[in-house]
Design a protein around this motif. Structure first.
Motif, PDB file in Angstrom:
ATOM      1  N   GLY A 182       0.814  -1.208   0.000  1.00 14.23           N
ATOM      2  CA  GLY A 182       0.000   0.000   0.000  1.00 14.23           C
ATOM      3  C   GLY A 182       0.847   1.256   0.000  1.00 14.23           C
ATOM      4  N   CYS A 183       0.332   2.307  -0.623  1.00 16.24           N
ATOM      5  CA  CYS A 183       1.043   3.584  -0.694  1.00 16.24           C
ATOM      6  C   CYS A 183       0.057   4.735  -0.598  1.00 16.24           C
ATOM      7  CB  CYS A 183       1.795   3.731  -2.021  1.00 16.24           C
ATOM      8  SG  CYS A 183       3.146   2.582  -2.291  1.00 16.24           S
ATOM      9  N   ASP A 184       0.491   5.798   0.018  1.00 16.51           N
ATOM     10  CA  ASP A 184      -0.138   7.101  -0.122  1.00 16.51           C
ATOM     11  C   ASP A 184       0.193   7.630  -1.529  1.00 16.51           C
ATOM     12  OD1 ASP A 184      -1.128   9.733   0.535  1.00 16.51           O
ATOM     13  OD2 ASP A 184       0.935  10.311   0.970  1.00 16.51           O
ATOM     14  N   GLY A 187     -15.295   9.403  10.539  1.00 19.70           N
ATOM     15  CA  GLY A 187     -15.599   7.978  10.614  1.00 19.70           C
ATOM     16  C   GLY A 187     -14.643   7.069   9.891  1.00 19.70           C
ATOM     17  N   THR A 188     -13.722   7.624   9.141  1.00 20.68           N
ATOM     18  CA  THR A 188     -12.735   6.771   8.496  1.00 20.68           C
ATOM     19  C   THR A 188     -11.407   7.506   8.433  1.00 20.68           C
ATOM     20  OG1 THR A 188     -12.292   5.339   6.588  1.00 20.68           O
ATOM     21  CG2 THR A 188     -13.182   7.528   6.131  1.00 20.68           C
ATOM     22  N   ASP A 189     -10.355   6.736   8.294  1.00 19.71           N
ATOM     23  CA  ASP A 189      -9.034   7.293   8.054  1.00 19.71           C
ATOM     24  C   ASP A 189      -8.237   6.225   7.313  1.00 19.71           C
ATOM     25  OD1 ASP A 189      -8.025   5.429   9.978  1.00 19.71           O
ATOM     26  OD2 ASP A 189      -8.233   6.904  11.582  1.00 19.71           O
ATOM     27  N   LYS A 190      -6.979   6.510   7.020  1.00 17.57           N
ATOM     28  CA  LYS A 190      -6.193   5.559   6.232  1.00 17.57           C
ATOM     29  C   LYS A 190      -5.941   4.259   6.990  1.00 17.57           C
ATOM     30  CE  LYS A 190      -3.966   9.028   3.336  1.00 17.57           C
ATOM     31  NZ  LYS A 190      -2.712   9.637   2.880  1.00 17.57           N
ATOM     32  N   GLY A 191      -5.920   4.342   8.318  1.00 23.01           N
ATOM     33  CA  GLY A 191      -5.752   3.125   9.098  1.00 23.01           C
ATOM     34  C   GLY A 191      -6.956   2.211   9.005  1.00 23.01           C
ATOM     35  N   VAL A 192      -8.146   2.784   9.139  1.00 24.33           N
ATOM     36  CA  VAL A 192      -9.377   1.998   8.997  1.00 24.33           C
ATOM     37  C   VAL A 192      -9.463   1.403   7.600  1.00 24.33           C
ATOM     38  CG1 VAL A 192     -11.897   2.131   8.953  1.00 24.33           C
ATOM     39  CG2 VAL A 192     -10.617   3.340  10.736  1.00 24.33           C
ATOM     40  N   ALA A 193      -9.179   2.238   6.596  1.00 24.86           N
ATOM     41  CA  ALA A 193      -9.245   1.762   5.212  1.00 24.86           C
ATOM     42  C   ALA A 193      -8.271   0.615   4.970  1.00 24.86           C
ATOM     43  CB  ALA A 193      -8.950   2.914   4.255  1.00 24.86           C
ATOM     44  N   LEU A 194      -7.049   0.739   5.499  1.00 22.62           N
ATOM     45  CA  LEU A 194      -6.054  -0.309   5.283  1.00 22.62           C
ATOM     46  C   LEU A 194      -6.442  -1.593   6.008  1.00 22.62           C
ATOM     47  CD1 LEU A 194      -3.369  -1.234   4.107  1.00 22.62           C
ATOM     48  CD2 LEU A 194      -2.228  -0.257   6.113  1.00 22.62           C
ATOM     49  N   ALA A 223      -1.985   6.869  10.880  1.00 25.68           N
ATOM     50  CA  ALA A 223      -3.006   5.864  11.199  1.00 25.68           C
ATOM     51  C   ALA A 223      -2.770   4.571  10.423  1.00 25.68           C
ATOM     52  CB  ALA A 223      -4.400   6.413  10.892  1.00 25.68           C
ATOM     53  N   ALA A 224      -2.318   4.686   9.179  1.00 26.97           N
ATOM     54  CA  ALA A 224      -2.011   3.486   8.389  1.00 26.97           C
ATOM     55  C   ALA A 224      -0.779   2.770   8.947  1.00 26.97           C
ATOM     56  CB  ALA A 224      -1.801   3.853   6.922  1.00 26.97           C
ATOM     57  N   PHE A 225       0.228   3.539   9.376  1.00 23.07           N
ATOM     58  CA  PHE A 225       1.399   2.920  10.003  1.00 23.07           C
ATOM     59  C   PHE A 225       0.980   2.145  11.257  1.00 23.07           C
ATOM     60  CE2 PHE A 225       4.866   6.082   8.379  1.00 23.07           C
ATOM     61  CZ  PHE A 225       4.659   5.604   7.089  1.00 23.07           C
TER      62      PHE A 225
END
Length: 256
Positions: free
Chosen positions: A20-22, A176-183, A206-208
């Motif tokens: 995954g990448c930003d 309600g969402t962020d990159k961590g939730v999405a990942l 958040a993804a980290f």
């Protein structure tokens, strides 16, 4: 290439890996005008190669998904999924799925121009399902950001939106969402057995954290800059370093 347990898991079992990448600052250099951002020239080729070698490839971005596909020349990358607006939108195999806009954005579009009118160089970027305020072109970018932070926080509270801070940018987006939730959701969907995520900004933290807490062998990659220091397994020098790392992973998988 730095060796970690997570990286070894990806190389040993690429079919179970999610890479995954930003987008901005990770695959594409940060530029003063966000509409001028484009992926690193070697990015599409590196991603296309990985798309043939690993289980899943995902770009998670605050941009609209279709914009990331266009600016990244990503339409032909095999198997790529783009999660836009921090996971609210999804682009896959040429198809875009997207929820209705948050009703608070109507008020934001009406009031935000007045809030920023007194600060020269501030730019409003309407992303459709989010609105961002950039201060990179202001005479004193950080001072302008600091001046606007409280006003934008009040507007967010008034409209039921969340504020996502970044490098000289404040974005009003649905909560309600962020990159961590999405990942994490994507890892579950794909039954992943390992994961790597590369990012460069506050929104990527958040993804980290998702990588660290998901229970899978994982690797965090920080696309380094002087503006932000983030703890990560691997630190590279901007988008060029990210693309080089992705190419190295492709080489290592292909050689096994």
């Amino acid at each position: 290439m730095k060796t970690t347990e997570g990286l070894e898991a990806i190389l040993a079992d690429p079919a179970g890996a999610v890479i995954g990448c930003d987008f901005d600052g990770t695959l594409a250099p940060i530029v003063p005008d966000p509409e001028a951002a484009r992926i690193h020239p070697d990015g599409p080729k590196a991603l296309a190669r990985l798309g043939e070698l690993v289980g899943s490839l995902v770009v998670i971005t605050g941009r609209p998904a279709a914009t990331a596909v266009e600016y990244g020349s990503l339409a032909e990358v095999p198997g790529l999924v783009v999660l836009g607006h921090y996971g609210l939108e999804r682009w896959e195999a040429g198809e875009l799925s997207t929820p209705p806009p948050h009703p608070g954005l109507v008020t934001v579009r009406a009031e935000l121009p007045t809030l920023v009118a007194g600060i020269a160089g501030v730019r409003i970027e309407d992303k459709g399902r989010a609105v961002a305020v950039h201060t990179r072109q202001a005479a004193s970018p950080q001072a302008a950001l600091n001046e606007l932070a409280g006003l934008i926080a009040e507007l967010a509270a008034e409209t039921g939106l969340a504020v996502e801070p970044g490098k000289l940018v404040l974005e009003l987006r649905p909560p309600g969402t962020d990159k961590g939730v999405a990942l994490k959701d994507f890892l579950t969907e794909r039954a992943a057995r390992s994961v790597l995520f590369a990012g460069d900004d506050l929104g990527d933290i958040a993804a980290f954290e998702a990588v660290r807490t998901c229970g899978l062998p994982g690797v965090t990659v920080f696309s380094g800059s002087a503006e932000l220091s983030v703890e990560a397994d691997i630190v590279v020098d901007g988008p060029a370093g990210v693309v080089e790392l992705l190419g190295s992973i492709g080489d290592a998988i292909a050689s096994r």
